[in-house]
Design an enzyme around this catalytic site. Structure first.
Site, short mmCIF file in Angstrom:
data_model
loop_
_atom_site.label_atom_id
_atom_site.label_comp_id
_atom_site.label_asym_id
_atom_site.label_seq_id
_atom_site.Cartn_x
_atom_site.Cartn_y
_atom_site.Cartn_z
N LYS A 1 0.85 -1.21 0.00
CA LYS A 1 0.00 0.00 0.00
C LYS A 1 0.88 1.25 0.00
CE LYS A 1 -1.76 2.87 2.81
NZ LYS A 1 -1.65 4.11 1.99
N GLY B 1 7.02 4.72 8.16
CA GLY B 1 6.28 5.97 8.29
C GLY B 1 6.56 6.63 9.62
N SER B 2 5.59 7.40 10.09
CA SER B 2 5.80 8.20 11.30
C SER B 2 5.57 7.36 12.57
CB SER B 2 4.84 9.39 11.28
OG SER B 2 3.52 8.91 11.18
N GLY C 1 2.85 4.44 13.26
CA GLY C 1 3.51 3.15 13.51
C GLY C 1 2.98 2.48 14.77
N GLU D 1 9.81 0.78 10.62
CA GLU D 1 10.83 1.72 10.14
C GLU D 1 10.26 3.11 10.32
OE1 GLU D 1 13.82 1.23 9.25
OE2 GLU D 1 14.03 -0.82 8.55
N CYS E 1 13.90 9.94 6.21
CA CYS E 1 13.86 9.46 7.60
C CYS E 1 15.24 9.57 8.24
CB CYS E 1 13.38 8.02 7.63
SG CYS E 1 14.34 6.94 6.57
N GLU F 1 11.06 15.75 14.74
CA GLU F 1 11.35 15.55 13.32
C GLU F 1 10.57 16.60 12.52
OE1 GLU F 1 9.68 12.06 11.36
OE2 GLU F 1 11.65 11.64 10.50
P1 NAD Z 1 2.77 8.43 7.67
O1 NAD Z 1 3.00 7.67 8.94
O2 NAD Z 1 1.78 9.53 7.69
O3 NAD Z 1 2.27 7.43 6.52
C1 NAD Z 1 2.99 6.29 6.16
C2 NAD Z 1 2.05 5.29 5.49
O4 NAD Z 1 1.08 4.88 6.45
C3 NAD Z 1 1.26 5.85 4.29
O5 NAD Z 1 1.12 4.86 3.32
C4 NAD Z 1 -0.09 6.19 4.92
O6 NAD Z 1 -1.14 6.17 3.98
C5 NAD Z 1 -0.23 5.05 5.92
N1 NAD Z 1 -1.14 5.35 7.04
C6 NAD Z 1 -1.48 6.57 7.56
N2 NAD Z 1 -2.33 6.40 8.58
C7 NAD Z 1 -2.56 5.08 8.71
C8 NAD Z 1 -3.32 4.29 9.61
N3 NAD Z 1 -4.07 4.84 10.59
N4 NAD Z 1 -3.28 2.96 9.48
C9 NAD Z 1 -2.51 2.36 8.54
N5 NAD Z 1 -1.77 3.06 7.64
C10 NAD Z 1 -1.78 4.40 7.75
O7 NAD Z 1 4.20 8.91 7.17
P2 NAD Z 1 4.56 9.78 5.90
O8 NAD Z 1 4.18 11.21 6.17
O9 NAD Z 1 4.05 9.12 4.67
O10 NAD Z 1 6.16 9.63 5.89
C11 NAD Z 1 6.98 10.37 6.71
C12 NAD Z 1 7.42 9.60 7.93
O11 NAD Z 1 7.97 8.35 7.54
C13 NAD Z 1 8.53 10.31 8.66
O12 NAD Z 1 8.32 10.20 10.05
C14 NAD Z 1 9.76 9.53 8.25
O13 NAD Z 1 10.85 9.62 9.14
C15 NAD Z 1 9.24 8.16 8.14
N6 NAD Z 1 10.09 7.32 7.28
C16 NAD Z 1 10.83 6.32 7.85
C17 NAD Z 1 11.69 5.56 7.05
C18 NAD Z 1 12.54 4.45 7.62
O14 NAD Z 1 12.99 3.62 6.85
N7 NAD Z 1 12.80 4.41 8.90
C19 NAD Z 1 11.76 5.82 5.69
C20 NAD Z 1 10.98 6.84 5.15
C21 NAD Z 1 10.14 7.58 5.96
#
Ligand code: NAD
Length: 480
Positions: A173, A226-227, A231, A248, A282, A382
């Protein structure tokens, strides 16, 4: 451009024919209309993946054949590199050359893991006469992968490649902010011979498709990138079904520069580590810890670099592209305001560019915040934008203490000519990766990557990642 979902080897509309719009952050213009996966589509995708696991075509395939398909995917990604990089650049806003690197890295993931597909072995365990005991490393099953918008093709490939190599079927996704290249990855898989259901791609929102996937009882493993807040929510959903998770998450990674470092080299490394992908990485080096005696010289070099950076539309291949969305741009702006209120001073940038031709896009200047102290919000939170928080230190002890005074622990960089100092500090840093006189945000296909503390758990990249996509079965035989 209208895009469909990819489920069970077919391009399909959403079950309710719903769509969402994707915008080019360089201009705010519409880039594509994309099918928006519903809960029913998630059910369909998970069922297709389960059926693929049970099928001869995927579940029964010889491991070497899995590797061959993946090598073809790597070759196709390279053949179509320019088209994919341009699409990534328009979708995410990143400069074309960074998007080109992302596509090459994605190809490299497939190539790297193709090579291990037929070498995932178990052990024999000596139990003494009359026993033969051995382990099998079996695919864990259906892997759900939820990825962010900042490196869509790279992070997509980072999880999909080891999962396929291990023999899993995947439901991917992508983020609704930037879903385009993940869909291309699904199409390339089909063109290269992946059987139906082995890789399903279902763009959609986090609140509908994301939650439906994370809480689905039919998945066997979940990789979330993601965030931190999302997470935590996702891990709780998976826990209800006893589904193991790789997390991650975010970071506030320090680059630590000692006065004896090659300051030109350090300035280049520190600058790239924060401004690559407009700071939306990230593992961005978003904190600079600089030894007090080198502060003025280093800040001067960094400010000159920031001032010389060309900001513009990703496809014009500037030094830095736009921020992903208006909302994220406002967040970055808000943090610069918070920093100055807390007592930081702006040593470069600090606002939106004044160039009228950039007016419609979501641009922000490369920004240096000086005189930051370790507990300020801009040093702790962040920002996810092109803003570097610069903090001074006096000795190694203090550098280690400030570096670790963070809820995060993803990556760190150490810059010094003294290897003893570098090694002493490397052993003290609580982070999943430590770089010395270099900084590897982005690439590093071969290197295990993941967080300490709230940056997450589990490891992606490198051979270590296979642990998440396999499970061990022990077989014990008594024969006499
Ligand atoms: P986000 O957490 O908003 O979204 C990440 C993913 O989760 C998206 O596909 C989103 O649609 C999905 N999502 C959102 N809410 C959800 C829910 N309630 N249930 C299930 N899925 C849901 O993050 P973002 O804004 O897309 O990305 C930025 C964040 O990701 C930053 O905090 C960054 O540090 C982190 N990140 C981490 C890594 C790593 O490898 N450690 C890599 C890239 C980004």
């Amino acid at each position: 451009m209208t895009e469909t979902l990819i489920i069970n080897g077919e391009r399909v509309s959403a079950s309710d024919n719903g769509t969402f719009e994707v915008f080019d952050p360089s201009s705010g213009d519409l880039l594509a209309t994309v099918a928006k996966a519903t809960k029913r589509d998630v059910d369909r995708a998970v069922s297709a993946a389960q059926a693929a696991m049970d099928s001869k075509a995927w579940g029964g395939i010889a491991p070497a054949e899995r590797g061959r398909i993946m090598n073809r995917m790597a070759a196709t990604l390279r053949e179509r590199a320019e088209e994919l990089a341009t699409l990534e650049s328009r979708d995410n806003g990143k400069p074309l050359r960074q998007a080109r690197t992302d596509v090459q890295v994605a190809a490299r993931y497939f190539e790297f893991f193709a090579g291990i597909a037929d070498k995932i072995m178990g052990n024999t365990i000596p139990l003494g006469p009359g026993y033969l005991d051995f382990t099998l490393r079996e695919p864990i099953g259906v892997s759900a992968q939820i990825v962010p918008w900042n490196y869509p093709i790279q992070i997509g490939a980072r999880g999909v490649a080891p999962a396929l190599a291990a023999g899993c079927a995947v439901v991917l996704k992508p983020s609704s902010e930037a879903p385009m290249t993940a869909l291309r990855l699904g199409e390339i898989g089909l063109e290269c011979g992946l059987p139906a259901g082995a890789l399903n791609v279902i763009p959609g929102t986090g609140s509908e498709a994301g939650t439906a996937l994370a809480s689905h009882p039919g998945i066997n493993q979940l990789t979330f990138t993601g965030s931190v807040d999302v997470g935590i929510a996702v891990a709780k959903m998976a826990a209800d079904n006893v589904v193991p998770v790789v997390m991650e998450l975010g970071g506030k990674s320090p680059n630590i520069v000692f006065a004896d470092a090659d300051l030109d080299l350090a300035a280049q490394g520190v600058s790239t580590a924060i401004f690559q992908n407009a700071g939306q990485t990230c593992s961005a080096g978003s904190r600079l810890l600089v030894e007090r005696k080198a502060h003025d010289a280093l800040v001067e070099k960094l400010a000159a670099r920031a001032a010389a950076m060309r900001v513009g539309p990703g496809v014009s291949d500037p030094d830095m592209g736009p921020i992903i969305s208006k909302r994220q741009l406002e967040t970055v702006e808000k943090y610069v305001g918070i920093g100055t209120k807390e007592g930081a001073s702006v040593a470069a940038g600090g606002g939106r560019p004044t160039d009228a031709s950039l007016g419609k896009g979501y641009y922000f200047q490369p920004t240096l915040l000086d005189r930051v102290t370790p507990d300020m919000r801009v040093a702790q939170e962040e920002i996810f934008g092109p803003v570097l928080a610069m903090i001074e230190f006096d000795d190694l002890e203090q550098a280690a203490e400030i570096a670790n005074r963070s809820q995060y622990g993803l990556v760190s960089g150490i810059w010094t000519r003294d290897i003893n100092k570098a090694m002493a500090l490397a052993s003290r840093i609580k982070a999943g990766q430590v770089y010395i006189n270099t900084y590897g945000a982005g690439g590093g296909v071969e290197l295990p990557f993941g967080g300490y503390k709230k940056s997450g758990y589990g490891r992606e990249k490198g051979l270590e990642s296979l642990a998440s996509y396999t499970q061990i079965k022990n077989v014990c035989i008594k024969y006499a």
